[in-house]
Design a protein around this motif. Structure first.
Motif, PDB file in Angstrom:
ATOM      1  N   ASN A 178      10.493  28.661 -89.762  1.00 26.98           N
ATOM      2  CA  ASN A 178      11.415  27.577 -90.227  1.00 26.98           C
ATOM      3  C   ASN A 178      12.294  27.397 -89.947  1.00 26.98           C
ATOM      4  OD1 ASN A 178      13.802  26.214 -91.883  1.00 26.98           O
ATOM      5  ND2 ASN A 178      12.415  25.694 -93.488  1.00 26.98           N
ATOM      6  N   MET A 179      13.145  25.889 -89.111  1.00 28.72           N
ATOM      7  CA  MET A 179      13.905  26.510 -87.660  1.00 28.72           C
ATOM      8  C   MET A 179      14.874  26.334 -88.583  1.00 28.72           C
ATOM      9  SD  MET A 179      15.479  23.404 -85.844  1.00 28.72           S
ATOM     10  CE  MET A 179      13.895  23.274 -84.036  1.00 28.72           C
ATOM     11  N   ARG A 180      15.691  26.065 -90.002  1.00 32.73           N
ATOM     12  CA  ARG A 180      17.166  26.238 -90.748  1.00 32.73           C
ATOM     13  C   ARG A 180      17.312  27.369 -90.920  1.00 32.73           C
ATOM     14  NH1 ARG A 180      17.849  24.110 -96.826  1.00 32.73           N
ATOM     15  NH2 ARG A 180      19.310  24.901 -96.986  1.00 32.73           N
ATOM     16  N   TYR A 181      15.679  28.902 -91.370  1.00 29.31           N
ATOM     17  CA  TYR A 181      16.333  29.964 -91.540  1.00 29.31           C
ATOM     18  C   TYR A 181      15.759  30.998 -90.105  1.00 29.31           C
ATOM     19  CZ  TYR A 181      15.271  28.936 -96.404  1.00 29.31           C
ATOM     20  OH  TYR A 181      15.458  28.289 -97.312  1.00 29.31           O
ATOM     21  N   MET A 182      15.182  30.400 -89.468  1.00 31.65           N
ATOM     22  CA  MET A 182      15.396  31.147 -87.570  1.00 31.65           C
ATOM     23  C   MET A 182      16.662  30.684 -86.852  1.00 31.65           C
ATOM     24  SD  MET A 182      11.714  29.993 -86.457  1.00 31.65           S
ATOM     25  CE  MET A 182      11.781  30.676 -85.500  1.00 31.65           C
ATOM     26  N   LEU A 183      17.240  29.657 -87.415  1.00 39.23           N
ATOM     27  CA  LEU A 183      18.843  29.354 -86.776  1.00 39.23           C
ATOM     28  C   LEU A 183      19.596  30.442 -87.231  1.00 39.23           C
ATOM     29  CD1 LEU A 183      18.972  26.071 -85.943  1.00 39.23           C
ATOM     30  CD2 LEU A 183      18.694  27.528 -84.374  1.00 39.23           C
ATOM     31  N   PHE A 184      19.476  30.711 -88.861  1.00 37.51           N
ATOM     32  CA  PHE A 184      20.362  31.218 -89.845  1.00 37.51           C
ATOM     33  C   PHE A 184      20.335  33.044 -89.262  1.00 37.51           C
ATOM     34  CE2 PHE A 184      19.874  34.124 -93.360  1.00 37.51           C
ATOM     35  CZ  PHE A 184      22.034  34.163 -93.321  1.00 37.51           C
ATOM     36  N   ALA A 185      18.729  33.184 -89.090  1.00 36.31           N
ATOM     37  CA  ALA A 185      19.095  34.657 -88.513  1.00 36.31           C
ATOM     38  C   ALA A 185      20.007  34.865 -87.715  1.00 36.31           C
ATOM     39  CB  ALA A 185      17.247  34.989 -88.242  1.00 36.31           C
ATOM     40  N   ASN A 186      19.103  33.434 -86.595  1.00 33.77           N
ATOM     41  CA  ASN A 186      19.842  34.327 -85.325  1.00 33.77           C
ATOM     42  C   ASN A 186      21.297  34.111 -84.836  1.00 33.77           C
ATOM     43  OD1 ASN A 186      20.047  33.596 -81.759  1.00 33.77           O
ATOM     44  ND2 ASN A 186      20.641  32.574 -81.968  1.00 33.77           N
ATOM     45  N   THR A 187      22.018  33.929 -85.825  1.00 30.10           N
ATOM     46  CA  THR A 187      23.783  33.497 -85.820  1.00 30.10           C
ATOM     47  C   THR A 187      24.105  35.341 -86.512  1.00 30.10           C
ATOM     48  OG1 THR A 187      23.769  31.457 -86.909  1.00 30.10           O
ATOM     49  CG2 THR A 187      25.532  32.899 -87.189  1.00 30.10           C
ATOM     50  N   ILE A 188      23.280  35.077 -87.750  1.00 27.56           N
ATOM     51  CA  ILE A 188      23.279  37.120 -88.188  1.00 27.56           C
ATOM     52  C   ILE A 188      23.317  37.929 -87.323  1.00 27.56           C
ATOM     53  CG2 ILE A 188      22.760  38.158 -90.144  1.00 27.56           C
ATOM     54  CD1 ILE A 188      23.695  36.167 -91.160  1.00 27.56           C
ATOM     55  N   THR A 189      21.684  37.885 -86.209  1.00 23.28           N
ATOM     56  CA  THR A 189      21.953  38.929 -85.267  1.00 23.28           C
ATOM     57  C   THR A 189      23.251  38.977 -83.967  1.00 23.28           C
ATOM     58  OG1 THR A 189      19.128  38.443 -85.800  1.00 23.28           O
ATOM     59  CG2 THR A 189      20.266  39.474 -83.271  1.00 23.28           C
ATOM     60  N   SER A 190      23.161  37.416 -84.066  1.00 20.47           N
ATOM     61  CA  SER A 190      24.772  37.524 -83.404  1.00 20.47           C
ATOM     62  C   SER A 190      25.281  37.545 -83.511  1.00 20.47           C
ATOM     63  CB  SER A 190      24.782  35.556 -82.278  1.00 20.47           C
ATOM     64  OG  SER A 190      25.251  34.877 -81.872  1.00 20.47           O
ATOM     65  N   ASP A 191      25.884  38.064 -84.957  1.00 20.72           N
ATOM     66  CA  ASP A 191      27.171  38.553 -85.452  1.00 20.72           C
ATOM     67  C   ASP A 191      27.470  39.602 -85.381  1.00 20.72           C
ATOM     68  OD1 ASP A 191      27.873  36.040 -85.967  1.00 20.72           O
ATOM     69  OD2 ASP A 191      28.112  36.075 -88.200  1.00 20.72           O
ATOM     70  N   CYS A 192      25.696  40.773 -85.521  1.00 29.84           N
ATOM     71  CA  CYS A 192      25.830  42.156 -85.773  1.00 29.84           C
ATOM     72  C   CYS A 192      26.300  42.512 -84.488  1.00 29.84           C
ATOM     73  CB  CYS A 192      24.166  42.314 -85.936  1.00 29.84           C
ATOM     74  SG  CYS A 192      24.109  41.583 -87.675  1.00 29.84           S
ATOM     75  N   ILE A 193      25.236  41.994 -83.403  1.00 30.20           N
ATOM     76  CA  ILE A 193      25.821  42.510 -81.921  1.00 30.20           C
ATOM     77  C   ILE A 193      27.375  42.536 -80.742  1.00 30.20           C
ATOM     78  CG2 ILE A 193      25.109  41.789 -79.394  1.00 30.20           C
ATOM     79  CD1 ILE A 193      22.792  40.790 -80.638  1.00 30.20           C
ATOM     80  N   ASN A 194      27.849  41.084 -81.884  1.00 30.56           N
ATOM     81  CA  ASN A 194      29.248  40.896 -81.198  1.00 30.56           C
ATOM     82  C   ASN A 194      29.794  42.166 -81.814  1.00 30.56           C
ATOM     83  OD1 ASN A 194      32.212  39.625 -82.590  1.00 30.56           O
ATOM     84  ND2 ASN A 194      31.106  39.071 -80.759  1.00 30.56           N
ATOM     85  N   LEU A 195      30.023  42.561 -83.311  1.00 28.11           N
ATOM     86  CA  LEU A 195      30.531  43.282 -84.103  1.00 28.11           C
ATOM     87  C   LEU A 195      30.064  44.690 -83.746  1.00 28.11           C
ATOM     88  CD1 LEU A 195      29.976  42.023 -87.676  1.00 28.11           C
ATOM     89  CD2 LEU A 195      32.518  42.122 -86.458  1.00 28.11           C
ATOM     90  N   ILE A 196      29.113  45.011 -83.297  1.00 28.81           N
ATOM     91  CA  ILE A 196      28.858  46.776 -82.739  1.00 28.81           C
ATOM     92  C   ILE A 196      29.497  46.650 -80.953  1.00 28.81           C
ATOM     93  CG2 ILE A 196      27.500  48.491 -81.856  1.00 28.81           C
ATOM     94  CD1 ILE A 196      25.340  46.799 -83.495  1.00 28.81           C
ATOM     95  N   LEU A 197      29.538  45.472 -80.409  1.00 27.15           N
ATOM     96  CA  LEU A 197      30.317  45.844 -79.234  1.00 27.15           C
ATOM     97  C   LEU A 197      31.886  45.876 -79.623  1.00 27.15           C
ATOM     98  CD1 LEU A 197      27.911  43.564 -77.182  1.00 27.15           C
ATOM     99  CD2 LEU A 197      27.974  46.018 -76.615  1.00 27.15           C
ATOM    100  N   THR A 198      32.569  45.017 -79.803  1.00 23.61           N
ATOM    101  CA  THR A 198      33.918  44.838 -79.533  1.00 23.61           C
ATOM    102  C   THR A 198      34.426  45.532 -80.600  1.00 23.61           C
ATOM    103  OG1 THR A 198      33.470  43.830 -82.310  1.00 23.61           O
ATOM    104  CG2 THR A 198      33.800  42.356 -79.759  1.00 23.61           C
ATOM    105  N   ASN A 199      33.591  46.350 -81.442  1.00 23.67           N
ATOM    106  CA  ASN A 199      34.210  48.175 -82.397  1.00 23.67           C
ATOM    107  C   ASN A 199      33.330  48.806 -80.909  1.00 23.67           C
ATOM    108  OD1 ASN A 199      35.322  48.814 -84.960  1.00 23.67           O
ATOM    109  ND2 ASN A 199      32.902  50.183 -85.000  1.00 23.67           N
ATOM    110  N   LEU A 200      32.938  48.884 -80.564  1.00 25.05           N
ATOM    111  CA  LEU A 200      32.366  49.954 -79.761  1.00 25.05           C
ATOM    112  C   LEU A 200      33.819  49.947 -78.069  1.00 25.05           C
ATOM    113  CD1 LEU A 200      30.834  51.952 -77.690  1.00 25.05           C
ATOM    114  CD2 LEU A 200      29.950  50.365 -76.461  1.00 25.05           C
ATOM    115  N   LEU A 201      34.241  48.545 -78.360  1.00 26.99           N
ATOM    116  CA  LEU A 201      35.097  48.850 -77.485  1.00 26.99           C
ATOM    117  C   LEU A 201      36.262  48.654 -77.918  1.00 26.99           C
ATOM    118  CD1 LEU A 201      34.169  45.284 -75.234  1.00 26.99           C
ATOM    119  CD2 LEU A 201      34.348  47.754 -74.255  1.00 26.99           C
ATOM    120  N   LEU A 202      36.908  48.841 -79.050  1.00 29.35           N
ATOM    121  CA  LEU A 202      38.462  48.812 -80.278  1.00 29.35           C
ATOM    122  C   LEU A 202      37.851  50.699 -80.287  1.00 29.35           C
ATOM    123  CD1 LEU A 202      38.990  47.814 -82.793  1.00 29.35           C
ATOM    124  CD2 LEU A 202      38.969  49.924 -82.951  1.00 29.35           C
TER     125      LEU A 202
END
Length: 308
Positions: free
Chosen positions: A51-75
């Motif tokens: 379902n496109m709706r949930y696939m896009l939601f999963a893409n957003t959540i995955t993106s947020d995880c990667i962003n949080l991990i990287l910014t926190n690592l750099l921090l």
């Protein structure tokens, strides 16, 4: 979005010491746990990843995880003054930049999906197939990489020998001229202008449908309106993040301690808070996803009679 280094330069952005760092670690850990639970819940039901709706939601959540991990690592690297090679630093900054853009671009795509579902219901099944959802995820990453590619071009203004050095990693070290920073900011603001226009257009069109809808259709349309409005609020927080460097620069000329505290608060409010809203908007507010979440958390029987 472009001010991804607001917290990366932790040594100059946090004036309250190790306590502030620990608080960020706790907050990031909580957000990552919630997002990982959402990703696991997404994998429980075949309907979600077709379902496109949930696939896009999963893409957003995955993106947020990667962003949080990287910014926190750099921090952490910056706070403890851990030097790394410039090549590795460039890689981390580029990937962080990419996923800093993926989230708002995906939110815009999710808004368009709601627009099609409510305003063009007869074409929804045709336009929002699994294949088109996968295409959308690829297009989202390509669009999001354009500002990162422009940032990557800045590297060519530096000498090759400089990349043999090790340094404390910040995004600003690759910006050698003021026009480069101006270009990066202008490109980010252009992106957000386009995204806000799309969200505003979708909201107005859905609102028109809501006025003439009745019964179940009206209830569904009203929920779609609230979803689009929440997406707009998320995007607004991200847009404010773009303006933070200008405010911080003005405050720096007045008081150093106030400047450090302001940068810290800006990261918490305008970088972390928008990433708290995704699980709430498309996770807990969605009946089917909420039931799947309860199944995962409490081992309950999933109710197959949920309306999709």
């Amino acid at each position: 979005m472009a001010n991804n280094s607001s917290l990366i330069s932790l040594n100059s952005s946090i004036g309250t010491g190790i306590d502030a760092v620990i608080f960020v670690q706790v907050l990031v850990s909580i957000l990552l746990c919630i997002n990982f639970i959402m990703i696991k819940t997404f994998s429980l039901k075949d309907t979600f990843y077709t379902n496109m709706r949930y696939m896009l939601f999963a893409n957003t959540i995955t993106s947020d995880c990667i962003n949080l991990i990287l910014t926190n690592l750099l921090l952490i690297l910056t706070y403890f003054k851990i030097a790394i090679s410039k090549f590795l630093c460039l890689f981390l900054v580029i990937i962080s930049c990419l996923y800093n853009f993926v989230t708002p671009v995906t939110l815009t795509a999710m808004t368009l999906e709601r627009f099609v579902a409510i305003c063009l219901p007869l074409r929804h099944a045709e336009l929002c197939t699994t294949y088109r959802a996968l295409q959308s995820v690829l297009i989202i990453h390509c669009i999001s990489f354009i500002p990162c590619f422009v940032f990557l071009l800045f590297v060519f203004f530096a000498t090759f020998e400089s990349f043999k050095q090790t340094t404390v990693c910040t995004a600003e070290m690759f910006i050698l001229h003021s026009w480069q920073g101006d270009l990066r900011s202008a490109l980010s603001q252009f992106y957000f202008l386009i995204m806000f226009i799309i969200i505003a257009f979708s909201y107005i069109q859905i609102m028109k449908v809501a006025k003439v809808a009745s019964g179940e259709n009206k209830k569904s349309t009203q929920k779609g309106l609230r979803t689009v409005l929440l997406h707009g609020f998320q995007l607004l927080l991200c847009l404010i993040l773009l303006l933070c460097p200008f405010v911080e620069a003005a405050v720096l000329r007045i008081d150093l301690y106030l400047y450090k505290s302001l940068r810290y608060l800006n990261y918490i409010i305008f970088n972390l808070v928008p990433r708290c809203l995704n699980p709430l908007i498309y996770g807990l507010r969605d009946e089917a996803f909420l039931l799947a979440l309860k199944q995962f958390m409490f081992c309950n029987q999933f109710n197959n009679k949920v309306k999709w």
